[in-house]
Each structure stands twice: as structure tokens, then as C-alpha cells.
Design an enzyme around this catalytic site. Structure first.
Site, PDB file in Angstrom:
ATOM      1  N   GLU A   1       3.959   3.933  -9.738  1.00 51.68           N
ATOM      2  CA  GLU A   1       2.711   4.374  -9.108  1.00 51.68           C
ATOM      3  C   GLU A   1       2.738   5.868  -8.858  1.00 51.68           C
ATOM      4  O   GLU A   1       1.726   6.554  -9.018  1.00 51.68           O
ATOM      5  CB  GLU A   1       2.507   3.612  -7.797  1.00 51.68           C
ATOM      6  CG  GLU A   1       1.149   3.853  -7.122  1.00 51.68           C
ATOM      7  CD  GLU A   1       1.146   5.017  -6.125  1.00 51.68           C
ATOM      8  OE1 GLU A   1       0.088   5.314  -5.559  1.00 51.68           O
ATOM      9  OE2 GLU A   1       2.223   5.645  -5.916  1.00 51.68           O
TER      10      GLU A   1
ATOM     11  N   ASP B   1      -0.829   0.220   0.699  1.00 50.85           N
ATOM     12  CA  ASP B   1      -0.002   1.377   0.360  1.00 50.85           C
ATOM     13  C   ASP B   1       0.116   2.254   1.600  1.00 50.85           C
ATOM     14  O   ASP B   1      -0.859   2.873   2.017  1.00 50.85           O
ATOM     15  CB  ASP B   1      -0.659   2.145  -0.794  1.00 50.85           C
ATOM     16  CG  ASP B   1       0.229   3.225  -1.373  1.00 50.85           C
ATOM     17  OD1 ASP B   1       1.284   3.504  -0.787  1.00 50.85           O
ATOM     18  OD2 ASP B   1      -0.147   3.787  -2.414  1.00 50.85           O
TER      19      ASP B   1
END
Length: 518
Positions: free
Chosen positions: A178, A207
Site C-alpha cells: 500500500e 487504515d
């Protein structure tokens, strides 16, 4: 969470890397139709279980240990990332998930996604929950994004503990790379066949949910701040906000700006949502008045830095968010039925139901004897030993007080036991379930144990016998189930005993949320 610079250039970089079709770099493919909004779940939706913060923290401790053992990082292409993935996969495999490792290449290194499907539910109506598992190279990434990864893992394990069977199919994902520009999640979404992609009706993304100077943000699904998501995103935002409203915590919008792994999903018109506690931006004075914390200081001063360690977590924020995740999964999953059947006995230990310590007068332990009480969490060098109750305030625990150090009120000197009052089991009784943990340091051995037995007129059955070992075992609530149909129609007692036998060792144990069903 990737940086703002990567957010600006990530799609273009992925297109150059061949992971995005050119037309998808900035907008959804022309052929991608938005799925219809999912109908609201039925009123009979089961309530989400309590997610023990101690369990989430135990996962974070493991991720920190993995980073420490692998050069201080869990970044893409580094051994610490694969070790992190193997840790998560091992937990899910043991819980009964169907797991798949997906492999891709980025920046000259092999990357991995982990996908976990919970058996059951309508596979044409998938609710997916995800988090990225990689860190930046500079540090261990415990808030970014060990926090989201650990919270999602514990919610997935709660699904298994509860034997939850909702009408929708549940899928969980842990993304690689990511931090290089949503590489793993983009690879996953782009490489799904169109028919399979269309089955994912909702995607939840988490997140950074434990920032040390936290804010409370939800992705702007309804577009009230000008950046709404695809159809169905408003319902996800409503559910997430409703949980925080129930605990009187204000929530502000955060934009769908492409900074995290929801990006590839919303490009294909998949409804999305999620939570966020803040990164490098500074908390304003107004936000500090709203949530507490320090004004004019970053939500996470260790963002993308070596100090993003296990000490870089706000426990209150993490606890609120992991419970909000569970609430969203249980609410959006479309109801479900309690697989345990009709409850004929339950004891959450909050009131005295007649448990008797040392019922036979044979206990030899000098400290840490079993009691029904409010346990005080205890750790040793970052290892959780005594845990807060699995639900409510009380549990059966070996010495509830914390003491001046980890070894003050642990189990010492031999055996300790506690026994329930008689329980009358009607015909058709089938299953006993309970939460438990056994924790110890590496001075333990196989003569130490936690044992649970059912004692009836026709005999005794051991339903749990967990022994110690010469290794560190962090405390983590787990669920045990056992078939006790042989005792249907009888009066039984539940007998719990534990031992610190052989040489002295640091041992703690607990039991909670006892239920018998037919």
C-alpha cells in the site's frame, strides 16, 4: 497509509507499472456499473460481540516483535512483511477461514495479499473488510497500519468465535505494498473477473485507527463535505457514525481522496467506507476541544517514522474503533441467526451465581487463587499476562489484583480451583461454550495448566486442558465449545482449576462468558 505525494502520483505510477489499465488510472472503467444500494438489514440483526482490546494489543505486540527481528520494518519486499502475513494467516487458518495468498510484483520485489473467506452467506453479496499490512521501510508501522490490520484480524476471529452466519458472505483482506501506491489492493481488484468483482457490494477500509493524538473521522460516503462515494457508501457512513453516536463521540468527515485501499474499489463503483484517526496533519484547537488531546500537534507525530512502534498507540481510540468495526460488520452483514440455538444457561460473571473457590478444600496455591472479580490488566515487558474481562467487568481469574509487579499476584505454589453452583440441564441440551485464556512466561512447563471440566451424576468430562510450555505465551481471549449432550437431563457443575506446578513460573488464567445451549 500512503503519503499525500503518493496519493497524487500513485495512479499514474501504477498505470506505468502495468497494474492499472490506462483508462482506470483516474476514473472507473466505462463498463463498470455501480451496484445497487443494498437494502437495509432486517431488524433482527444480532448485536456485535465485545472485541477485547487486549487481543488487539497482543496482535500489535506480535507485529512489533516481527519488525524488531527483521531490521525494524515490515515493508514490502522485506522478510518482516512476509512474517507478518504468515502470522495473520496462521490465526485465520486455525479459526476456520478459507485463506488465499495472492502474489504480485512491484518495485522489483515480490508482494503478497492475504484474502480470507468465512464459509457461508450469499457469495453473490459480499461484504469485504480490508487493511494494508505493510509498513514503510523507516519503521515497524504499528499505527500505520498495524492498528487497522490487528483490529480487522480480531474482528475476523470474533466472527469465528461467535460462529456467526450472516446472510451476506464475509471476506477479509490484508494488502501488500500500500505504501508504494495501493499496489496490492489495486492488483486484487483489477485481476478479479468482472462477474466476481460485481459480487463485492461493500468494502470497509481501516487504515490508522489508533493514532496517539487521535481524531475520529469517517469517510464521507454521503458527500456532505463534497466528496461522496459510490451508491451505498452513505449507508456505510451512517452505520459507522451511529456507533460513535451511541458512545457520545463526535465524528468528522474525511474525504475519499485516494490515500488508502478503498481507492481501487470506488473506481469500480463499489460502495465503500471506513474510519481514520489522523496522520501527519495537525489537530486544530477546535478539534482538541472536541476530542481532547493536543492542539497544533500532529495526530500521529511518528507517521512514516521509526518511532511508529507499539508505544505509538492510543488505547482508547483503538478500542473505540475496533468495536466500531465489529458493529459495522454485524450490522451490514444482513442479520443472521444465533448458531448456538436456545440458551438454557448463561453466566457473564457480573453477579454472584454461586461459584465456590477451593470447593473440596484441596487447593495448594499460595497466591493467585481463582476468584470471581474485576481483573486488573497486567503485562511483563510488553507481554499481556492478565487480561480485562472478555465482556463486562468481571471474570473468573487467578488473582484479580495487578500488584506491584507482574509476579506479585500471579498463580504460585500449586493448584487452585473454583466450581459453579448446580446447573439443571433440560432434555436436548447440546453445547457448552466459554471464553478463556492461559498466559505464561518461558519459565513455565507442561505441568502448568488450565482445565475446565463438567461434573455430572454420570461422570466427568474434561472440555479444556491447556498446558504450559517453556515459551512466552501472551494472554488472548479464545472461545472453547464442547458437546455436553451426554449430560442432558442431569444436574451438573462446572469445575475450573489451574496449576503452577513443578518449578515456580509466572502463570495467569481466566474464564468468562459461559453459555449452555440446546
Amino acid at each position: 497509509m500512503r503519503s499525500r505525494t503518493l496519493a497524487a502520483v500513485g495512479a499514474a505510477a501504477l498505470a506505468m507499472a502495468g497494474l492499472l489499465p490506462g483508462a482506470a488510472a483516474s476514473a472507473a472503467p466505462a463498463s463498470a456499473a455501480r451496484p445497487a444500494a443494498r437494502p437495509a438489514p432486517p431488524a433482527a440483526t444480532l448485536a456485535a460481540p465485545t472485541i477485547p482490546l487486549a487481543n488487539v494489543k497482543a496482535h500489535l505486540a506480535q507485529l512489533q516483535s516481527i519488525a524488531t527481528a527483521n531490521g525494524g520494518t515490515r515493508a514490502h519486499g522485506r522478510p518482516g512483511y512476509r512474517a507478518s502475513l504468515d502470522y495473520v494467516k496462521g490465526k485465520l487458518d486455525a479459526a476456520g477461514y478459507q485463506t488465499t495468498i495472492q502474489q504480485f510484483t512491484s518495485n522489483g520485489a515480490t508482494g503478497y495479499n492475504l484474502i480470507a473467506d468465512w464459509p457461508g452467506g450469499d457469495t453473490n453479496n459480499v461484504l469485504m473488510t480490508g487493511a494494508h499490512l505493510d509498513s514503510v521501510t523507516a519503521g515497524p508501522g504499528i499505527n500505520d497500519n498495524g492498528s487497522g490490520s490487528a483490529a480487522n484480524l480480531e474482528v475476523a476471529l470474533a466472527v469465528a468465535r461467535e460462529r456467526y452466519q450472516p446472510s451476506r458472505h464475509l471476506r477479509f483482506g490484508w494488502w501488500g505494498a500500500e505504501e508504494l501506491g495501493l499496489v496490492g489492493s489495486t492488483y486484487y481488484v483489477n485481476n478479479l473477473a468482472a462477474t466476481e468483482r460485481s459480487k463485492i457490494k461493500s468494502y470497509l477500509n481501516f487504515d490508522m485507527v489508533g493514532s496517539p493524538n487521535p481524531g475520529y473521522f469517517a469517510y464521507d460516503g454521503d458527500g456532505s463535505s463534497g466528496s461522496g462515494g459510490p451508491a451505498g457508501s452513505a449507508e456505510i457512513e451512517r452505520v459507522l457514525r451511529a456507533y460513535f453516536a451511541s458512545i457520545n463521540v463526535p465524528v468528522q468527515d474525511t474525504a475519499f481522496d485516494g490515500r488508502s485501499d478503498y481507492g481501487p474499489f470506488i473506481r469500480y463503483g463499489i460502495a465503500a467506507g471506513g474510519l481514520f484517526t489522523g496522520a501527519e496533519d495537525r489537530k486544530t484547537t477546535a478539534q482538541a476541544q472536541l476530542w481532547g488531546g493536543q492542539a497544533n500537534v500532529a495526530f500521529d507525530r511518528c507517521y512514516h517514522a521509526s518511532c511508529d512502534t507499539s508505544s505509538n498507540i492510543n488505547d482508547t481510540a483503538l478500542d473505540r474503533n475496533d468495536q466500531a468495526i465489529a458493529n459495522a460488520v454485524w450490522t451490514l452483514a444482513g442479520g443472521g441467526q444465533d448458531p448456538g440455538g436456545e440458551t438454557v444457561y448463561s453466566d457473564d460473571l457480573e453477579t454472584d451465581t454461586g461459584w465456590t473457590a477451593n470447593p473440596d478444600g484441596t487447593d495448594t496455591a499460595t497466591t493467585g487463587r481463582f476468584e470471581r472479580g474485576t481483573p486488573q490488566p497486567t503485562t511483563y515487558s510488553g507481554t499481556a499476562l492478565q487480561l480485562a474481562a472478555a465482556g463486562g467487568s468481571n471474570s473468573l481469574v487467578t488473582g484479580a489484583s495487578a500488584g506491584t509487579d507482574a509476579g506479585t499476584n500471579d498463580l504460585d505454589g500449586g493448584t487452585t480451583s473454583i466450581r459453579s453452583a448446580p446447573i439443571t440441564l433440560p432434555a436436548g441440551t447440546k453445547t457448552l461454550s466459554f471464553s478463556w485464556y492461559l498466559a505464561h512466561l518461558d519459565n513455565s512447563g507442561n505441568t502448568d495448566y488450565l482445565r475446565v471440566r463438567v461434573v455430572g451424576t454420570s461422570g466427568t468430562t474434561t472440555v479444556l486442558n491447556q498446558t504450559g510450555a517453556a515459551s512466552v505465551r501472551a494472554g488472548a481471549w479464545q472461545t472453547q465449545t464442547a458437546d455436553i449432550s451426554a449430560y442432558a437431563g442431569q444436574s451438573v457443575r462446572i469445575l475450573v482449576d489451574a496449576a503452577d506446578a513443578g518449578t515456580g513460573s509466572l502463570v495467569e488464567a481466566g474464564l468468562d462468558t459461559i453459555k449452555i445451549t440446546k
